[in-house]
Design a protein around this motif. Sequence first.
Motif, mmCIF file in Angstrom:
data_model
loop_
_atom_site.group_PDB
_atom_site.id
_atom_site.type_symbol
_atom_site.label_atom_id
_atom_site.label_comp_id
_atom_site.label_asym_id
_atom_site.label_seq_id
_atom_site.Cartn_x
_atom_site.Cartn_y
_atom_site.Cartn_z
ATOM 1 N N ALA A 50 48.929 63.106 41.512
ATOM 2 C CA ALA A 50 47.741 63.243 40.669
ATOM 3 C C ALA A 50 46.746 62.174 41.113
ATOM 4 C CB ALA A 50 48.105 63.052 39.199
ATOM 5 N N ALA A 51 45.486 62.302 40.711
ATOM 6 C CA ALA A 51 44.473 61.315 41.085
ATOM 7 C C ALA A 51 44.878 59.928 40.604
ATOM 8 C CB ALA A 51 43.127 61.707 40.497
ATOM 9 N N ARG A 52 44.712 58.927 41.469
ATOM 10 C CA ARG A 52 45.062 57.545 41.152
ATOM 11 C C ARG A 52 43.908 56.621 41.529
ATOM 12 N NH1 ARG A 52 48.357 59.601 38.224
ATOM 13 N NH2 ARG A 52 50.542 59.864 38.763
ATOM 14 N N THR A 53 43.809 55.505 40.820
ATOM 15 C CA THR A 53 42.721 54.565 41.045
ATOM 16 C C THR A 53 43.257 53.177 41.367
ATOM 17 O OG1 THR A 53 41.321 55.768 39.494
ATOM 18 C CG2 THR A 53 40.662 53.531 39.996
ATOM 19 N N GLY A 54 42.610 52.509 42.316
ATOM 20 C CA GLY A 54 42.908 51.117 42.639
ATOM 21 C C GLY A 54 41.628 50.321 42.580
ATOM 22 N N LYS A 55 41.751 49.034 42.239
ATOM 23 C CA LYS A 55 40.553 48.204 42.197
ATOM 24 C C LYS A 55 40.864 46.756 42.519
ATOM 25 C CE LYS A 55 40.653 47.755 37.153
ATOM 26 N NZ LYS A 55 39.876 47.977 35.929
ATOM 27 N N LEU A 56 39.837 46.047 42.994
ATOM 28 C CA LEU A 56 39.896 44.618 43.245
ATOM 29 C C LEU A 56 39.013 43.942 42.210
ATOM 30 C CD1 LEU A 56 39.511 44.533 47.120
ATOM 31 C CD2 LEU A 56 41.611 44.483 45.776
ATOM 32 N N THR A 57 39.517 42.851 41.622
ATOM 33 C CA THR A 57 38.766 42.170 40.568
ATOM 34 C C THR A 57 38.613 40.682 40.849
ATOM 35 O OG1 THR A 57 40.752 41.778 39.233
ATOM 36 C CG2 THR A 57 39.523 43.805 38.798
ATOM 37 N N ASP A 58 37.601 40.121 40.239
ATOM 38 C CA ASP A 58 37.287 38.692 40.278
ATOM 39 C C ASP A 58 38.048 38.037 39.124
ATOM 40 O OD1 ASP A 58 36.159 36.168 40.134
ATOM 41 O OD2 ASP A 58 34.096 36.867 40.084
ATOM 42 N N GLY A 59 39.309 37.696 39.342
ATOM 43 C CA GLY A 59 40.147 37.107 38.302
ATOM 44 C C GLY A 59 40.895 38.181 37.525
ATOM 45 N N GLY A 62 38.920 40.464 35.316
ATOM 46 C CA GLY A 62 37.549 40.182 35.737
ATOM 47 C C GLY A 62 36.813 41.441 36.168
ATOM 48 N N THR A 63 35.609 41.244 36.616
ATOM 49 C CA THR A 63 34.758 42.338 37.065
ATOM 50 C C THR A 63 35.335 42.986 38.319
ATOM 51 O OG1 THR A 63 32.845 41.171 36.210
ATOM 52 C CG2 THR A 63 32.416 42.923 37.803
ATOM 53 N N ALA A 64 35.407 44.319 38.326
ATOM 54 C CA ALA A 64 35.865 45.049 39.509
ATOM 55 C C ALA A 64 34.692 45.157 40.484
ATOM 56 C CB ALA A 64 36.368 46.433 39.125
ATOM 57 N N PHE A 65 34.844 44.581 41.675
ATOM 58 C CA PHE A 65 33.779 44.686 42.674
ATOM 59 C C PHE A 65 34.102 45.742 43.727
ATOM 60 C CE2 PHE A 65 36.554 41.314 44.194
ATOM 61 C CZ PHE A 65 36.721 41.627 45.525
ATOM 62 N N TRP A 66 35.313 46.291 43.694
ATOM 63 C CA TRP A 66 35.696 47.444 44.527
ATOM 64 C C TRP A 66 36.590 48.318 43.668
ATOM 65 C CZ3 TRP A 66 40.341 49.520 46.113
ATOM 66 C CH2 TRP A 66 40.263 50.482 47.126
ATOM 67 N N ALA A 103 52.127 53.505 37.866
ATOM 68 C CA ALA A 103 53.280 52.842 38.478
ATOM 69 C C ALA A 103 53.749 53.505 39.765
ATOM 70 C CB ALA A 103 54.424 52.777 37.479
ATOM 71 N N ASP A 104 53.403 54.773 40.001
ATOM 72 C CA ASP A 104 53.862 55.438 41.226
ATOM 73 C C ASP A 104 52.831 55.380 42.350
ATOM 74 O OD1 ASP A 104 51.970 57.274 40.427
ATOM 75 O OD2 ASP A 104 53.294 59.011 40.517
ATOM 76 N N PHE A 105 51.906 54.449 42.260
ATOM 77 C CA PHE A 105 50.825 54.345 43.236
ATOM 78 C C PHE A 105 50.849 52.959 43.873
ATOM 79 C CE2 PHE A 105 46.109 53.848 44.014
ATOM 80 C CZ PHE A 105 46.093 54.660 45.123
ATOM 81 N N ASP A 106 51.073 52.888 45.173
ATOM 82 C CA ASP A 106 51.129 51.612 45.890
ATOM 83 C C ASP A 106 49.810 51.322 46.586
ATOM 84 O OD1 ASP A 106 53.749 51.541 45.125
ATOM 85 O OD2 ASP A 106 54.548 52.101 47.087
ATOM 86 N N LEU A 107 49.366 50.097 46.464
ATOM 87 C CA LEU A 107 48.119 49.649 47.086
ATOM 88 C C LEU A 107 48.389 48.308 47.758
ATOM 89 C CD1 LEU A 107 45.056 50.296 47.288
ATOM 90 C CD2 LEU A 107 44.750 48.997 45.211
ATOM 91 N N THR A 108 48.166 48.226 49.071
ATOM 92 C CA THR A 108 48.396 46.985 49.809
ATOM 93 C C THR A 108 47.055 46.364 50.169
ATOM 94 O OG1 THR A 108 50.456 47.842 50.720
ATOM 95 C CG2 THR A 108 49.463 45.979 51.868
ATOM 96 N N VAL A 109 46.929 45.049 49.887
ATOM 97 C CA VAL A 109 45.678 44.333 50.135
ATOM 98 C C VAL A 109 45.976 43.065 50.934
ATOM 99 C CG1 VAL A 109 43.734 43.139 49.056
ATOM 100 C CG2 VAL A 109 44.687 45.182 47.978
ATOM 101 N N ALA A 110 45.210 42.860 52.013
ATOM 102 C CA ALA A 110 45.264 41.632 52.782
ATOM 103 C C ALA A 110 43.852 41.041 52.768
ATOM 104 C CB ALA A 110 45.698 41.899 54.217
ATOM 105 N N ALA A 111 43.733 39.745 52.522
ATOM 106 C CA ALA A 111 42.408 39.138 52.395
ATOM 107 C C ALA A 111 42.357 37.778 53.077
ATOM 108 C CB ALA A 111 42.045 38.988 50.927
ATOM 109 N N LEU A 112 41.177 37.457 53.613
ATOM 110 C CA LEU A 112 40.905 36.169 54.234
ATOM 111 C C LEU A 112 39.628 35.602 53.631
ATOM 112 C CD1 LEU A 112 41.433 37.157 57.973
ATOM 113 C CD2 LEU A 112 43.036 35.937 56.509
#
Length: 116
Positions: A50-59, A62-66, A103-112
Amino acid sequence: MEIRGRQYTAAQGIVTHTGAGTPVAVIAGVTGKTLHLNYISISFSDMPTAARTGKLTDGTGGTAFWHQELAANNTSQSHTLDFGEFGLTLTEGNGLFVETDNADFDLTVAALGYYK
Protein backbone atom coordinates in the motif's frame (compact mmCIF):
# COMPACT_ATOMS: atom_id res chain seq x y z
CA MET A 1 35.83 19.93 7.44
CA GLU A 2 37.03 23.28 6.15
CA ILE A 3 34.55 26.00 5.15
CA ARG A 4 35.83 29.47 4.19
CA GLY A 5 39.20 28.76 5.75
CA ARG A 6 37.79 27.62 9.12
CA GLN A 7 37.73 24.09 10.50
CA TYR A 8 34.44 22.55 11.69
CA THR A 9 33.61 19.17 13.23
CA ALA A 10 32.36 16.76 10.57
CA ALA A 11 29.11 14.85 11.18
CA GLN A 12 27.93 11.71 9.44
CA GLY A 13 25.45 8.94 10.00
CA ILE A 14 23.57 6.09 8.38
CA VAL A 15 20.43 4.35 9.62
CA THR A 16 17.66 2.09 8.36
CA HIS A 17 14.28 2.98 9.85
CA THR A 18 11.93 0.00 10.07
CA GLY A 19 9.17 1.08 12.47
CA ALA A 20 6.25 3.45 12.18
CA GLY A 21 5.73 6.64 14.14
CA THR A 22 8.95 6.85 16.15
CA PRO A 23 11.59 9.14 14.59
CA VAL A 24 15.14 7.73 14.55
CA ALA A 25 18.27 9.90 14.65
CA VAL A 26 20.53 9.76 11.61
CA ILE A 27 22.85 12.43 13.03
CA ALA A 28 22.30 13.46 16.64
CA GLY A 29 21.96 17.09 17.63
CA VAL A 30 24.55 18.74 19.88
CA THR A 31 23.54 21.33 22.48
CA GLY A 32 24.78 24.79 21.48
CA LYS A 33 25.81 23.65 17.98
CA THR A 34 24.03 23.91 14.63
CA LEU A 35 24.04 20.99 12.21
CA HIS A 36 24.58 21.87 8.54
CA LEU A 37 23.77 19.06 6.08
CA ASN A 38 25.78 18.85 2.86
CA TYR A 39 24.63 15.56 1.37
CA ILE A 40 21.85 13.06 2.04
CA SER A 41 21.20 9.75 0.28
CA ILE A 42 17.76 8.17 0.79
CA SER A 43 16.57 4.78 -0.40
CA PHE A 44 13.30 2.90 -0.03
CA SER A 45 14.43 -0.67 0.50
CA ASP A 46 11.20 -2.58 -0.03
CA MET A 47 8.12 -2.72 -2.24
CA PRO A 48 5.06 -1.77 -0.15
CA THR A 49 1.66 -3.37 -0.68
CA ALA A 50 0.00 0.00 0.00
CA ALA A 51 1.15 3.62 -0.33
CA ARG A 52 3.80 4.50 2.28
CA THR A 53 5.40 7.77 3.34
CA GLY A 54 8.90 8.61 4.57
CA LYS A 55 10.21 11.93 5.80
CA LEU A 56 13.28 13.69 7.15
CA THR A 57 12.81 16.12 10.03
CA ASP A 58 14.73 18.82 11.87
CA GLY A 59 14.73 17.17 15.31
CA THR A 60 12.21 14.75 16.85
CA GLY A 61 8.78 15.99 15.92
CA GLY A 62 10.45 18.83 14.01
CA THR A 63 9.60 20.32 10.66
CA ALA A 64 9.72 17.86 7.74
CA PHE A 65 12.00 19.33 5.07
CA TRP A 66 11.76 16.22 2.83
CA HIS A 67 8.56 14.20 2.52
CA GLN A 68 7.98 11.47 -0.09
CA GLU A 69 5.27 8.91 -0.75
CA LEU A 70 5.98 5.61 -2.49
CA ALA A 71 2.93 4.16 -4.25
CA ALA A 72 1.75 0.60 -3.68
CA ASN A 73 3.72 -2.07 -5.55
CA ASN A 74 6.20 0.53 -6.78
CA THR A 75 9.76 -0.56 -7.35
CA SER A 76 12.49 0.51 -4.96
CA GLN A 77 13.79 4.00 -5.52
CA SER A 78 16.38 6.38 -4.15
CA HIS A 79 16.89 10.12 -3.80
CA THR A 80 19.97 12.27 -3.40
CA LEU A 81 19.87 15.69 -1.75
CA ASP A 82 22.95 17.87 -2.29
CA PHE A 83 22.94 21.13 -0.34
CA GLY A 84 26.37 22.29 -1.50
CA GLU A 85 29.43 23.41 0.42
CA PHE A 86 27.64 25.47 3.09
CA GLY A 87 24.77 23.01 3.57
CA LEU A 88 21.18 23.09 4.78
CA THR A 89 21.08 24.65 8.26
CA LEU A 90 18.96 22.90 10.89
CA THR A 91 17.72 24.47 14.11
CA GLU A 92 20.42 24.91 16.76
CA GLY A 93 20.71 21.82 18.96
CA ASN A 94 18.60 19.67 16.63
CA GLY A 95 19.72 16.64 14.68
CA LEU A 96 18.56 14.91 11.50
CA PHE A 97 15.78 12.36 12.03
CA VAL A 98 14.01 9.89 9.73
CA GLU A 99 10.43 8.71 10.12
CA THR A 100 8.10 6.34 8.25
CA ASP A 101 4.34 5.88 8.48
CA ASN A 102 4.18 2.08 8.61
CA ALA A 103 6.10 -0.73 10.29
CA ASP A 104 6.45 -2.72 7.04
CA PHE A 105 8.24 0.09 5.22
CA ASP A 106 12.05 0.38 5.35
CA LEU A 107 13.84 3.64 4.63
CA THR A 108 17.65 3.91 4.65
CA VAL A 109 19.29 7.32 5.06
CA ALA A 110 22.98 8.25 4.89
CA ALA A 111 23.98 11.85 5.62
CA LEU A 112 27.11 14.01 5.71
CA GLY A 113 27.46 17.45 7.24
CA TYR A 114 29.21 19.48 9.92
CA TYR A 115 28.54 21.18 13.26
CA LYS A 116 29.11 24.91 13.61
